[in-house]
Design an enzyme around this catalytic site. Structure first.
Site, PDB file in Angstrom:
ATOM      1  N   HIS A 160       0.801  -0.994  -0.376  1.00  0.00           N
ATOM      2  CA  HIS A 160      -0.153   0.031  -0.038  1.00  0.00           C
ATOM      3  C   HIS A 160       0.569   1.402   0.270  1.00  0.00           C
ATOM      4  CE1 HIS A 160       0.470   1.874   4.032  1.00  0.00           C
ATOM      5  NE2 HIS A 160       0.905   0.678   4.163  1.00  0.00           N
ATOM      6  N   CYS A 161       0.364   2.339  -0.589  1.00  0.00           N
ATOM      7  CA  CYS A 161       1.327   3.604  -0.285  1.00  0.00           C
ATOM      8  C   CYS A 161      -0.161   4.656   0.282  1.00  0.00           C
ATOM      9  CB  CYS A 161       1.699   3.872  -1.468  1.00  0.00           C
ATOM     10  SG  CYS A 161       0.049   3.894  -3.351  1.00  0.00           S
TER      11      CYS A 161
END
Length: 1053
Positions: free
Chosen positions: A956-957
């Site tokens: 994820h970011c």
């Protein structure tokens, strides 16, 4: 064209005898039009220098140096040494129609057209020839020895306007021409022109300026030159149709200049003046001609030096022969006296053409020029409808129209005609040019001396023609004042494009001594494949020009002219019964001919009603303006004023309709030709018409005629209103080229090869050709492909019976034994298939066993291959395409209860370091974009997870839109590099939908450490800039490494 423009048409008659014709045109204009029409007569006794000055200063600006200095120089003729006899200058007639005073739906636009004929002084002429100057001006009227124009003793010795001796004899026969001109109005009483004086002017030495065109071979021509100057006041046109400016062969229609050209004699380029009513006649008229290419459009002028140009007026020859015309008109002045005959434009935009006619004495003014596309076969096709347009006036009408021009001409009808012959050079090419070159692809420029772009000429070997052959001519071309013409049609081998467009042209016949079979010009077709045309005389020089201006690949039809065969009739008197030219001046003979054909003069008049119908198929190229061809085959030009001009006479007749047909000669293929095969012919006797039959070539040397009878049912306009059947005969001169026609007629029309069965043959030919006065056909078939794939294609191996159908299976000899054998064969085949399947299964099982022994069996490989697309442990969600998405709730449940699945769970935070330090998911590891590759290798692939243990990795970011998908792809790429496809170490990888932002908003107090720092936070702008610079440098380094790996590392000492 603008609606405020005027229209004018100017003709200079090179013969004083045409004064009566000029006055008749004037009277016809003033009495039969609703527009303001004027005619200006330039007296013949005006000085030539003054007239030339007038041409330089009038509205036409024919020789205006401001527009074309070179043309002005070329046409500024030094008239200082011209003969002082001013009577030699021809009469000039200018017809100018002003704007219509009445409102008419058909008179919305106007044109200005001006055409002038005048003799030129002898000067240096530089025809655009491409052979040597000594042979550039080849005369078609020379002796059998190939002599040039200057060397022709007949031309040097004769004092005629035209190269034909017949015209001179006609103009001087019994001095009737002078009598007619003396009876005209006072303003033209001194306009008597002597053709000898004209020739004396032209016999002067060359004192003019040399041509200004570069690279031209000047040649002094000392005899019989005439100038044709045109002026068309119109804006720039599109290339849709033809207009007056492009009619005489100028190439560039987009340049508005005044242009004039001078040409040597050699071949005709004729045109007719058409006054036919047409509503769609003033659209953008423009096309490019191939006659003599040079800049010519709009406001322009064209000067053509013409030896063969003359206007023959039969009305001015009131000799004993013309009295026969009057007697014939006396018999036919009842039905069509109020019906004016309106001629039609028909011409050929090539160096070859056919003679066309227009009425100059009693006709309506030449206000309108047609826009449809006639062709060389118009004389043939329209003969059924137009044989009798000249039989309209009685003897009184002839005298009144010739001598008293002030009479009321409300009931004027036409009984004679004139012929305009405009000479243009014919080139003797020793090479072949492409048929389809356009101006953009190498066409002729106006300033260079290259030949016309799309020309291909083949010059045959001339031999004398058999004088015993009877050549059928139009009755309007009397033996005393006319020239014999032979028309050659399109050959079968060169017809590659759509069928030839044919437009109706009314035939006018004055001579009562010529039968209907003699009234149609000869049309002859011949195969191009025949290299030796020995049957032609020097007077029958054939050319095969190709004109892609008509359509891209359709060559211009053949045209042939004959200048002899009428000289014997030039000086004959009333008792001239010589029928070598089919121009008998004996009225009794004509009556006998009519009786033999079952018709009379009254029946001929009844046929004029058939001209109002248009029964032919509509094959006009007007319908296909969007076709892939460059320009439609529309060779004529037009003006829309005719509807208003003929408003007073168009209520009772519809002479503006034009019959159009398609002539298809592709069915007469060249392989059917046989020089020994017989042809149809017509033998013309002295006192009656000839019979038609099948004859052998021995009866006439390689040239016979065809007599075709077209029977048309017409309704008479007489008071009895009785329907009558009119039989019109059309004579076609054919060669061995039409030997195939005979075969087709023999097979289709069941003709007999018996010369005695003439009537049956005529009827069969009529049924084959007539079909409502039209010959329609289909396009030629496409050529077969000669590619290797086509040649290698083989027909199926099928036995064909005699009736071209597959042979049925013979079941008469079948028995039970055969049935049993068939059953056993089927069982054997099934067993063989089953055994093959069993072998395949066994091989697959052995392969699976070997894979299981190596801990890499087939089922595991398939599972691992599917794991890269779908997860086995977590519920997938629809996210980014190509990525396994997982929701924030699933990740929360998995992190909260790790015992739910038997796997290692790793969360990878792909944000920058300052974002990770500001807050992240519990137990998450940080792999930023910069240096991610090495970190992934060290973290996951230096000591990969064993195969017997599952490992779930979640990326994820901030939003899971850019950095996390990039790291996801990089991880999968490295996994592929460390395994042999389809094996991978980490099949369970996922992408968190919504990223850290969504997860923090949902579970910030429970599963998140710290706060949420945005990537574009103002407090961390310096950090962001530093991270982006590192990322750029890393990309450059990776690109260089890949380039170095792909380079060749071979070194040569």
């Amino acid at each position: 064209m603008g609606p405020t423009e005027n229209q004018s048409f100017e003709i200079e008659f090179p013969n004083s005898s045409n004064t009566a014709a000029a006055n008749s045109i004037s009277t016809a204009i003033n009495n039969n039009t609703t527009t303001a029409a004027t005619i200006t007569f330039t007296p013949a006794n005006n000085n030539i220098n003054n007239i030339n000055n007038n041409n330089n200063n009038n509205n036409n600006n024919k020789f205006n140096s401001n527009f074309d200095i070179e043309s002005n120089k070329e046409n500024s003729i030094n008239q200082s040494n011209i003969n002082s006899n001013v009577n030699s200058f021809p009469l000039k007639i200018q017809t100018k129609t002003l704007n219509s005073t009445t409102t008419s739906s058909n008179n919305n636009n106007n044109n200005i057209f001006s055409i002038g004929f005048r003799p030129l002084s002898p000067r240096g002429v530089s025809p655009r020839f491409h052979s040597n100057s000594s042979s550039s001006c080849s005369s078609e009227i020379s002796t059998p020895s190939s002599s040039t124009f200057l060397e022709d003793p007949n031309l040097i010795a004769s004092n005629t306007i035209s190269s034909n001796n017949s015209i001179n004899n006609n103009n001087n026969n019994n001095n009737n021409n002078n009598n007619n001109n003396n009876n005209n109005n006072n303003d033209n009483s001194n306009n008597n022109i002597n053709t000898n004086n004209i020739n004396n002017n032209n016999n002067n030495t060359n004192n003019g300026e040399n041509p200004q065109k570069k690279q031209r071979n000047s040649q002094i021509l000392s005899k019989n030159f005439y100038s044709l100057s045109l002026h068309a006041d119109s804006p720039k046109h599109s290339r849709s149709t033809t207009d007056l400016s492009t009619f005489l062969g100028m190439s560039d229609p987009d340049v508005m200049t005044y242009r004039s050209k001078t040409f040597c004699i050699s071949d005709f380029h004729q045109f007719d003046i058409d006054t036919t009513t047409n509503d769609n006649k003033n659209k953008n008229n423009n096309t490019k001609s191939t006659d003599e290419s040079s800049t010519f459009d709009g406001k322009s002028s064209n000067s053509v030096e013409n030896n063969n140009m003359t206007i023959i007026n039969n009305n001015n020859n009131n000799n004993n022969n013309n009295n026969n015309n009057n007697n014939n008109n006396n018999n036919n002045n009842n039905l069509n006296q109020d019906r004016p005959t309106i001629p039609t434009v028909a011409h050929s935009l090539s160096s070859n053409s056919i003679p066309h006619k227009f009425n100059s004495s009693n006709s309506l003014p030449p206000q309108m020029l047609s826009s449809s596309a006639p062709s060389l076969f118009s004389l043939l096709e329209n003969s059924n409808n137009n044989n009798n347009n000249n039989n309209n006036n009685n003897n009184n009408n002839n005298n009144n129209n010739n001598n008293n021009n002030n009479n009321d001409n409300s009931n004027i009808s036409i009984n004679d005609e004139s012929i305009v012959l405009i000479s243009t050079p014919v080139k003797e090419y020793s090479y072949n040019r492409s048929l389809c070159l356009s101006d953009e692809e190498g066409g002729e420029d106006d300033e260079d001396d290259t030949p016309p772009t799309p020309i291909q000429l083949v010059r045959p070997t001339p031999t004398p023609i058999n004088p015993s052959l009877s050549l059928s001519l139009s009755s309007s071309l009397n033996a005393t004042n006319s020239t014999t013409y032979l028309h050659l049609g399109r050959s079968a081998t060169v017809l590659l494009n759509p069928p030839l467009l044919v437009s109706s042209m009314r035939q006018h016949h004055n001579s009562p001594s010529s039968s209907p079979s003699q009234s149609i010009p000869i049309v002859q077709t011949r195969e191009r494949s025949q290299s030796s045309l020995s049957f032609l005389s020097p007077y029958q020089q054939q050319y095969y020009p190709s004109s892609p201006e008509l359509s891209p690949m359709v060559p211009t039809p053949l045209v042939n002219r004959i200048f002899n065969n009428i000289n014997n009739n030039n000086n004959n008197n009333n008792n001239n019964n010589n029928n070598n030219n089919n121009n008998n001046n004996n009225n009794n003979n004509n009556n006998n001919n009519n009786n033999n054909n079952g018709t009379n003069s009254n029946n001929l008049n009844n046929q004029s009603t058939s001209e109002d119908r248009d029964d032919s198929p509509n094959t006009s190229l007007d319908q296909i303006s969007g076709s892939p061809y460059k320009t439609p085959s529309k060779l004529s030009f037009h003006s829309p004023n005719s509807s208003a001009i003929f408003n007073s006479i168009s209520n009772s007749q519809q002479t503006g309709k034009r019959s159009r047909t398609c002539l298809d000669f592709t069915k007469f293929s060249s392989h059917l030709l046989d020089e020994d095969s017989s042809c149809f012919s017509t033998q013309t006797n002295n006192n009656n018409t000839s019979s038609t039959g099948l004859i052998s070539p021995s009866s006439s040397p390689k040239q016979q005629n065809v007599l075709i009878e077209n029977t048309t049912n017409t309704t008479s306009n007489s008071s009895s209103s009785s329907s009558s059947t009119t039989t019109t005969t059309t004579t076609i001169s054919v060669t061995n080229t039409l030997a195939a026609i005979q075969q087709n007629l023999n097979s289709n029309a069941n003709l007999n090869n018996n010369n005695n069965n003439n009537n049956n043959n005529n009827n069969n030919i009529s049924s084959y050709f007539s079909r409502s006065n039209s010959i329609s056909s289909q396009r030629p078939p496409r050529p077969l492909s000669m590619s290797s794939s086509f040649i290698s294609r083989q027909s199926p191996d099928i036995h064909i019976s005699s009736n071209s159908l597959p042979k049925p299976v013979d079941t008469s000899n079948t028995n039970n034994n055969n049935e049993n054998e068939n059953d056993t064969n089927k069982l054997d085949k099934i067993n063989n298939v089953n055994s093959n399947i069993a072998k395949i299964i066994e091989q697959q099982q052995q392969r699976n066993i070997s894979n299981s022994n190596n801990n890499n069996n087939l089922t595991q490989d398939q599972d691992q291959q599917d794991d890269q697309f779908k997860a086995k442990l977590l519920k997938q969600l629809s996210g980014r395409q190509g990525y396994n998405g997982v929701s924030s709730e699933s990740v929360y449940e998995l992190l909260k209860n790790p015992t739910l699945i038997n796997a290692i769970i790793t969360v990878v935070d792909c944000r920058y370091k300052y974002e990770y330090d500001g807050g992240h998911i519990k137990n998450a590891i940080n792999i930023p974009p910069t240096g991610s590759r090495q970190m992934v290798l060290d973290r996951f692939f230096k000591f990969p997870t064993p195969k017997n243990q599952q490992h779930v990795i979640i990326f994820h970011c901030e939003f899971s839109s850019k950095r996390a998908p990039d790291c996801y792809s990089l991880f999968r790429e490295l996994d592929r590099e460390h395994n042999e496809y389809p094996n991978i170490h980490y099949p369970e990888i996922y992408l968190l939908n919504g990223g850290y932002k969504k997860f923090f908003e949902s579970f910030q107090g429970d599963m998140c450490e710290g706060n949420y720092i945005r990537m574009d936070d103002k407090l961390y702008q310096a950090n962001l800039k530093e991270e982006e610079e590192k990322k750029k440098k890393e990309k450059i380094t990776i690109r260089n490494i890949k380039a170095f790996k792909n380079r060749s590392h071979s070194f040569h000492v």
